[in-house]
Design a protein around this motif. Sequence first.
Motif, PDB file in Angstrom:
ATOM      1  N   SER A 123      49.249  33.153  42.299  1.00 36.47           N
ATOM      2  CA  SER A 123      49.483  32.558  43.611  1.00 36.47           C
ATOM      3  C   SER A 123      48.871  31.169  43.699  1.00 36.47           C
ATOM      4  O   SER A 123      49.491  30.223  44.201  1.00 36.47           O
ATOM      5  CB  SER A 123      48.895  33.474  44.700  1.00 36.47           C
ATOM      6  OG  SER A 123      48.955  32.861  45.968  1.00 36.47           O
ATOM      7  N   TRP A 124      47.659  31.029  43.190  1.00 34.93           N
ATOM      8  CA  TRP A 124      47.013  29.714  43.212  1.00 34.93           C
ATOM      9  C   TRP A 124      47.732  28.722  42.307  1.00 34.93           C
ATOM     10  O   TRP A 124      47.887  27.557  42.664  1.00 34.93           O
ATOM     11  CB  TRP A 124      45.560  29.841  42.768  1.00 34.93           C
ATOM     12  CG  TRP A 124      44.692  30.585  43.728  1.00 34.93           C
ATOM     13  CD1 TRP A 124      44.947  30.856  45.043  1.00 34.93           C
ATOM     14  CD2 TRP A 124      43.414  31.154  43.451  1.00 34.93           C
ATOM     15  NE1 TRP A 124      43.920  31.563  45.601  1.00 34.93           N
ATOM     16  CE2 TRP A 124      42.952  31.755  44.654  1.00 34.93           C
ATOM     17  CE3 TRP A 124      42.611  31.219  42.319  1.00 34.93           C
ATOM     18  CZ2 TRP A 124      41.717  32.411  44.746  1.00 34.93           C
ATOM     19  CZ3 TRP A 124      41.386  31.864  42.395  1.00 34.93           C
ATOM     20  CH2 TRP A 124      40.945  32.456  43.595  1.00 34.93           C
ATOM     21  N   GLN A 125      48.147  29.190  41.143  1.00 36.79           N
ATOM     22  CA  GLN A 125      48.749  28.286  40.167  1.00 36.79           C
ATOM     23  C   GLN A 125      50.140  27.842  40.586  1.00 36.79           C
ATOM     24  O   GLN A 125      50.502  26.670  40.446  1.00 36.79           O
ATOM     25  CB  GLN A 125      48.820  28.968  38.801  1.00 36.79           C
ATOM     26  CG  GLN A 125      49.282  28.070  37.670  1.00 36.79           C
ATOM     27  CD  GLN A 125      48.247  27.023  37.277  1.00 36.79           C
ATOM     28  OE1 GLN A 125      47.073  27.129  37.652  1.00 36.79           O
ATOM     29  NE2 GLN A 125      48.654  26.010  36.530  1.00 36.79           N
ATOM     30  N   ASP A 126      50.946  28.781  41.080  1.00 39.59           N
ATOM     31  CA  ASP A 126      52.357  28.502  41.377  1.00 39.59           C
ATOM     32  C   ASP A 126      52.641  28.219  42.838  1.00 39.59           C
ATOM     33  O   ASP A 126      53.767  27.832  43.179  1.00 39.59           O
ATOM     34  CB  ASP A 126      53.238  29.678  40.920  1.00 39.59           C
ATOM     35  CG  ASP A 126      53.122  29.944  39.426  1.00 39.59           C
ATOM     36  OD1 ASP A 126      52.680  29.030  38.707  1.00 39.59           O
ATOM     37  OD2 ASP A 126      53.463  31.055  38.996  1.00 39.59           O
ATOM     38  N   GLY A 127      51.668  28.462  43.702  1.00 37.93           N
ATOM     39  CA  GLY A 127      51.886  28.249  45.123  1.00 37.93           C
ATOM     40  C   GLY A 127      52.738  29.321  45.780  1.00 37.93           C
ATOM     41  O   GLY A 127      53.277  29.101  46.879  1.00 37.93           O
ATOM     42  N   THR A 128      52.877  30.461  45.142  1.00 36.82           N
ATOM     43  CA  THR A 128      53.674  31.548  45.706  1.00 36.82           C
ATOM     44  C   THR A 128      52.823  32.360  46.679  1.00 36.82           C
ATOM     45  O   THR A 128      51.598  32.414  46.574  1.00 36.82           O
ATOM     46  CB  THR A 128      54.184  32.472  44.591  1.00 36.82           C
ATOM     47  OG1 THR A 128      53.064  32.892  43.792  1.00 36.82           O
ATOM     48  CG2 THR A 128      55.177  31.737  43.710  1.00 36.82           C
ATOM     49  N   PRO A 129      53.444  33.026  47.649  1.00 36.43           N
ATOM     50  CA  PRO A 129      52.683  33.841  48.602  1.00 36.43           C
ATOM     51  C   PRO A 129      51.947  34.970  47.892  1.00 36.43           C
ATOM     52  O   PRO A 129      52.462  35.566  46.951  1.00 36.43           O
ATOM     53  CB  PRO A 129      53.762  34.392  49.547  1.00 36.43           C
ATOM     54  CG  PRO A 129      54.910  33.447  49.416  1.00 36.43           C
ATOM     55  CD  PRO A 129      54.882  32.964  47.997  1.00 36.43           C
ATOM     56  N   LEU A 130      50.736  35.251  48.350  1.00 38.38           N
ATOM     57  CA  LEU A 130      49.963  36.354  47.788  1.00 38.38           C
ATOM     58  C   LEU A 130      50.346  37.639  48.501  1.00 38.38           C
ATOM     59  O   LEU A 130      50.174  37.770  49.718  1.00 38.38           O
ATOM     60  CB  LEU A 130      48.464  36.085  47.953  1.00 38.38           C
ATOM     61  CG  LEU A 130      47.519  37.181  47.452  1.00 38.38           C
ATOM     62  CD1 LEU A 130      47.715  37.428  45.966  1.00 38.38           C
ATOM     63  CD2 LEU A 130      46.068  36.808  47.746  1.00 38.38           C
ATOM     64  N   ASP A 131      50.858  38.592  47.743  1.00 41.57           N
ATOM     65  CA  ASP A 131      51.302  39.854  48.343  1.00 41.57           C
ATOM     66  C   ASP A 131      51.105  40.989  47.331  1.00 41.57           C
ATOM     67  O   ASP A 131      52.064  41.473  46.724  1.00 41.57           O
ATOM     68  CB  ASP A 131      52.767  39.759  48.776  1.00 41.57           C
ATOM     69  CG  ASP A 131      53.216  40.985  49.549  1.00 41.57           C
ATOM     70  OD1 ASP A 131      52.343  41.736  50.047  1.00 41.57           O
ATOM     71  OD2 ASP A 131      54.435  41.215  49.656  1.00 41.57           O
TER      72      ASP A 131
END
Length: 332
Positions: A123-131
């Motif tokens: 999530s931190w690396q790719d900017g994707t939502p953490l779920d």
Amino acid sequence: MLLDLQLDARPDRYEERARTLAAAGAAGLFTFEGPHDVLLPLAAVAGRVDTDLMTNVAIAMPRSPMHLAHAAWDLQLMSGGRFRLGLGSQIRPHIEKRYGATWSAPAARMREIVLAVRAILTSWQDGTPLDFRGEHTRHTLMPGTFVPGPNPYGPPPVLLGALGPLMTRTAAEVADGLLVMPFHSYRHFRERTLPAVAAGMKQAGRTEFPLYPQVIVAMGRSADELAAASVGVRGLLAFYGSTPAYRPVLDTEGWGALQPELNVLSKSGDIMRMFDRISEPMLETLAVRGTPEECAAEIIRRFGDIADRVCCYFPGYDPPVEQIAALATALR
């Protein structure tokens, strides 16, 4: 084969010891969850020594995957991309009575912890939502204020330490590598560990999976040096052998009946009798003993076809730096 060594100094001497081991040929330095913190030594030397760094292992159950992810992210950055997060489960009495934490099915719990740490890092690396929604841990909130941003070196690998078949299969399914427990024999590794790795890889559809063997070493050039080193090695083997979780290694070699005896002695505090119960054949089978060159040859015999680096322990003694250098040279 590259040599990884334990960073085994007092907190106020971490950097001095790290430089000594690096100069002797250590390709990597690792810490374990012992009398000092497992993460602080690596932070103290990250970027100051030219080696890889690894926790070996950080006990995962008492920690939040978020705490583990933050530490791993920062150490990866501080080390210039040379950090590996090694995780382990420990046994129930330590989790509940030493750490004051909650115990649950270890393989299932460790599986979730590895996946949760990776989800946070991704999530931190790719900017994707953490779920991440698991049975044992959930991570669904990640405001931008708490996001460190992409790591220029990429997320660090997450390794898992294992001995039994279930945890070993779990590691091969979800982790980035297996830390082979130092209490093992050639037969146990070949007959129990490798088949479990193959099963986990097949389940995950993997064709490659790094293995990181660990070896207990009694090293010396003279009879007196070998005798002194053997005392410390016997002590560590007796400690491991007293633990029920490690009995399968002894069973493989026909020594399983010794485990409950060692356990009783450990509870009574009869340490010397525990040491005495570790015979010469046990020492030769469960550890590696000899000159630096002999130790290197035996390590390569055991693991040279499946690994390109090895973690070595020198329990209870401190071999001369020139012998450590000779071991590193012979392994290479």
